[in-house]
Design a protein around this motif. Structure first.
Motif, mmCIF file in Angstrom:
data_model
loop_
_atom_site.group_PDB
_atom_site.id
_atom_site.type_symbol
_atom_site.label_atom_id
_atom_site.label_comp_id
_atom_site.label_asym_id
_atom_site.label_seq_id
_atom_site.Cartn_x
_atom_site.Cartn_y
_atom_site.Cartn_z
ATOM 1 N N CYS A 154 0.865 -1.172 0.000
ATOM 2 C CA CYS A 154 0.000 0.000 0.000
ATOM 3 C C CYS A 154 0.905 1.225 0.000
ATOM 4 O O CYS A 154 1.786 1.354 0.854
ATOM 5 N N GLY A 212 1.119 -5.001 2.180
ATOM 6 C CA GLY A 212 -0.280 -5.363 2.095
ATOM 7 C C GLY A 212 -1.037 -4.425 1.190
ATOM 8 O O GLY A 212 -0.648 -3.267 0.992
ATOM 9 N N THR A 254 -7.793 5.892 -2.928
ATOM 10 C CA THR A 254 -8.548 6.627 -1.930
ATOM 11 C C THR A 254 -7.992 8.032 -1.852
ATOM 12 O O THR A 254 -6.777 8.221 -1.843
ATOM 13 N N SER A 289 -6.859 0.176 -6.689
ATOM 14 C CA SER A 289 -7.890 0.958 -6.019
ATOM 15 C C SER A 289 -7.261 2.166 -5.338
ATOM 16 O O SER A 289 -6.171 2.073 -4.785
ATOM 17 N N SER A 306 -4.336 -3.568 1.531
ATOM 18 C CA SER A 306 -5.410 -2.837 2.178
ATOM 19 C C SER A 306 -4.895 -1.476 2.631
ATOM 20 O O SER A 306 -3.987 -1.397 3.466
ATOM 21 N N CYS A 307 -5.472 -0.421 2.091
ATOM 22 C CA CYS A 307 -4.990 0.927 2.339
ATOM 23 C C CYS A 307 -5.992 1.765 3.112
ATOM 24 O O CYS A 307 -7.202 1.680 2.890
ATOM 25 N N THR A 308 -5.457 2.584 3.990
ATOM 26 C CA THR A 308 -6.218 3.626 4.647
ATOM 27 C C THR A 308 -5.386 4.894 4.604
ATOM 28 O O THR A 308 -4.229 4.878 4.182
ATOM 29 N N GLY A 356 -3.642 0.860 -3.689
ATOM 30 C CA GLY A 356 -3.404 -0.512 -3.294
ATOM 31 C C GLY A 356 -2.995 -1.398 -4.452
ATOM 32 O O GLY A 356 -2.849 -0.956 -5.594
#
Length: 124
Positions: free
Chosen positions: A34, A101, A59, A57, A103-105, A53
């Motif tokens: 990420c 990984g 954000t 994807s 999965s991103c925030t 990601g």
């Protein structure tokens, strides 16, 4: 070990554009991570502005939606932030960050690796 080096910062007039780059070393395949961009002004918390990601994807923070684009170049192991329609409130030090990984925030506390930052100044 993973190292991230930002470049491309500078001074521009409002409405102009800049492209920031983040060269990654110690990474075999950038899409296993990420990758994200954060920014910070003196005395303020570090703000997450964009992340990408493994599946492409993305954000974006509400403050930059429609103006900024995040992307990666697998061959060159480089993360980019294309910034268009820049505003004075975009003035900050910009940092790239990475974690293992897909999965991103946009939470700074979840990222393990950070660059040293590059400064962006937008004048009206």
């Amino acid at each position: 070990q993973v190292q991230l080096v930002e470049s491309g910062g500078g001074s521009v007039q409002a409405g102009g554009s800049l492209r920031l780059s983040c060269a990654a070393s110690g990474i075999t395949y950038i899409k296993s991570y990420c990758m994200a961009w954060f920014r910070q002004t003196p005395g303020a918390e570090r703000e997450g502005i964009a992340a990408i990601g493994a599946y492409g994807s993305t954000t974006f923070a509400d403050s930059v939606k429609g103006r900024f684009t995040i992307s990666t170049d697998s061959a060159n192991k480089t993360l980019y932030l294309q910034m268009n329609s820049l505003k004075s409130e975009d003035t900050a030090t910009y940092y790239c960050a990475a974690r293992i990984g897909a999965s991103c925030t946009l939470s700074a506390g979840t990222f393990f690796f950070w660059g040293q930052g590059t400064e962006v100044t937008v004048s009206s």
